[in-house]
Design a protein around this motif. Structure first.
Motif, PDB file in Angstrom:
ATOM      1  N   MET A  71       0.834  -1.199   0.000  1.00 37.93           N
ATOM      2  CA  MET A  71       0.000   0.000   0.000  1.00 37.93           C
ATOM      3  C   MET A  71       0.874   1.257   0.000  1.00 37.93           C
ATOM      4  N   PRO A  72       0.342   2.372  -0.535  1.00 39.81           N
ATOM      5  CA  PRO A  72       1.096   3.622  -0.505  1.00 39.81           C
ATOM      6  C   PRO A  72       1.375   4.051   0.933  1.00 39.81           C
ATOM      7  N   GLU A  73       2.488   4.731   1.127  1.00 38.56           N
ATOM      8  CA  GLU A  73       2.861   5.166   2.470  1.00 38.56           C
ATOM      9  C   GLU A  73       3.123   6.657   2.483  1.00 38.56           C
ATOM     10  N   TYR A  74       2.603   7.288   3.512  1.00 39.31           N
ATOM     11  CA  TYR A  74       2.869   8.700   3.754  1.00 39.31           C
ATOM     12  C   TYR A  74       4.271   8.807   4.346  1.00 39.31           C
ATOM     13  N   PRO A  75       5.015   9.859   4.013  1.00 38.87           N
ATOM     14  CA  PRO A  75       6.347   9.993   4.607  1.00 38.87           C
ATOM     15  C   PRO A  75       6.241  10.086   6.127  1.00 38.87           C
ATOM     16  N   GLY A  76       6.788   9.133   6.816  1.00 39.60           N
ATOM     17  CA  GLY A  76       6.695   9.089   8.271  1.00 39.60           C
ATOM     18  C   GLY A  76       5.635   8.122   8.750  1.00 39.60           C
ATOM     19  N   GLY A  77       4.871   7.544   7.833  1.00 39.30           N
ATOM     20  CA  GLY A  77       3.874   6.535   8.188  1.00 39.30           C
ATOM     21  C   GLY A  77       2.538   7.126   8.622  1.00 39.30           C
ATOM     22  N   ILE A  78       1.659   6.247   9.069  1.00 37.72           N
ATOM     23  CA  ILE A  78       0.316   6.628   9.494  1.00 37.72           C
ATOM     24  C   ILE A  78       0.347   7.598  10.685  1.00 37.72           C
ATOM     25  N   PRO A  79       1.203   7.380  11.691  1.00 40.74           N
ATOM     26  CA  PRO A  79       1.215   8.348  12.806  1.00 40.74           C
ATOM     27  C   PRO A  79       1.532   9.776  12.358  1.00 40.74           C
ATOM     28  N   LYS A  80       2.464   9.921  11.422  1.00 40.74           N
ATOM     29  CA  LYS A  80       2.814  11.253  10.914  1.00 40.74           C
ATOM     30  C   LYS A  80       1.658  11.828  10.095  1.00 40.74           C
ATOM     31  N   LEU A  81       0.973  10.986   9.323  1.00 38.22           N
ATOM     32  CA  LEU A  81      -0.191  11.437   8.550  1.00 38.22           C
ATOM     33  C   LEU A  81      -1.264  11.983   9.480  1.00 38.22           C
ATOM     34  N   LEU A  82      -1.571  11.243  10.528  1.00 35.45           N
ATOM     35  CA  LEU A  82      -2.593  11.688  11.477  1.00 35.45           C
ATOM     36  C   LEU A  82      -2.163  12.956  12.203  1.00 35.45           C
ATOM     37  N   ALA A  83      -0.869  13.053  12.546  1.00 24.91           N
ATOM     38  CA  ALA A  83      -0.362  14.255  13.217  1.00 24.91           C
ATOM     39  C   ALA A  83      -0.461  15.473  12.300  1.00 24.91           C
ATOM     40  N   ASP A  84      -0.156  15.300  11.010  1.00 27.08           N
ATOM     41  CA  ASP A  84      -0.257  16.411  10.068  1.00 27.08           C
ATOM     42  C   ASP A  84      -1.708  16.834   9.862  1.00 27.08           C
ATOM     43  N   THR A 154       5.038   7.442  -0.915  1.00 26.34           N
ATOM     44  CA  THR A 154       5.649   6.287  -1.567  1.00 26.34           C
ATOM     45  C   THR A 154       4.510   5.562  -2.284  1.00 26.34           C
ATOM     46  N   PRO A 155       4.580   5.417  -3.618  1.00 27.02           N
ATOM     47  CA  PRO A 155       3.448   4.837  -4.342  1.00 27.02           C
ATOM     48  C   PRO A 155       3.218   3.361  -4.012  1.00 27.02           C
ATOM     49  N   GLY A 156       2.012   2.886  -4.311  1.00 23.01           N
ATOM     50  CA  GLY A 156       1.665   1.489  -4.088  1.00 23.01           C
ATOM     51  C   GLY A 156       2.255   0.595  -5.161  1.00 23.01           C
ATOM     52  N   LYS A 157       2.449  -0.679  -4.800  1.00 19.31           N
ATOM     53  CA  LYS A 157       2.999  -1.653  -5.741  1.00 19.31           C
ATOM     54  C   LYS A 157       2.135  -2.897  -5.776  1.00 19.31           C
ATOM     55  N   GLN A 158       1.924  -3.390  -6.962  1.00 17.04           N
ATOM     56  CA  GLN A 158       1.271  -4.680  -7.172  1.00 17.04           C
ATOM     57  C   GLN A 158       2.282  -5.528  -7.922  1.00 17.04           C
TER      58      GLN A 158
END
Length: 176
Positions: A71-84, A154-158
């Protein structure tokens, strides 16, 4: 004689239990009928001339996936996404005055290069009457927050291919 008929009657009552269980088992195991047309069987000559299809279809250029192997990832992961999201979200004063709280779901597509596109309201606040303006303010704020996120995911990969992935983020609004 009286004792014998009582035993016979008890035997008939106990016979009903296994017979009932057998009927339930038969009814549960019964196959449902297929009403559609069955495919025609292929002959050996038809299969010899037909090309062999790959069990995994190739990824089409414009396919947008809901779930992929990576799955795609936000820089810093889910915790950083929620914090932003929390840092950039401002509770609209119109909604605070109306006392509206709830969640807004915003959807978007993470492209093959990690940029965001197609930011849309997946499921927003819906109020009627005098609170409609407050609900619209919450929906607009959620869209604004997602549009301010950096376009460097970071884009998703299949498999080994970069693909487009649909992503949904919930944003909660609550009075403090």
């Amino acid at each position: 004689m009286l004792h014998h008929s009582f035993v016979l009657r008890r035997w008939k009552q106990w016979l009903a239990l296994p017979v009932g269980a057998l009927l339930l088992t038969v009814a549960a195991c019964e196959k449902t009928s297929y009403t559609g047309a069955l495919p025609e069987p292929q002959t050996a000559s038809a299969t010899a001339s037909a090309p062999i299809a790959s069990p995994v279809s190739p990824v089409q250029k414009d396919t947008v996936f809901a779930y992929v192997q990576h799955m795609p990832e936000y820089p810093g992961g889910i915790p950083k996404l929620l914090a932003d999201i929390v840092a950039n979200t401002h509770y609209p004063s119109v909604a605070a005055e109306a006392g509206i709280e709830g969640k807004v779901f915003v959807g978007f597509i993470v492209e093959k290069d990690g940029t965001l596109s197609g930011v849309r309201l997946q499921h927003g606040m819906q109020e009627e009457g005098t609170q409609a303006a407050a609900a619209k303010a919450l929906n607009d704020e959620a869209l604004r927050v997602i549009n301010t996120l950096p376009n460097r995911w970071t884009p998703g990969k299949q498999g080994n291919r970069l693909v487009k992935v649909s992503y949904v983020v919930p944003i909660s609004f609550a009075k403090n």
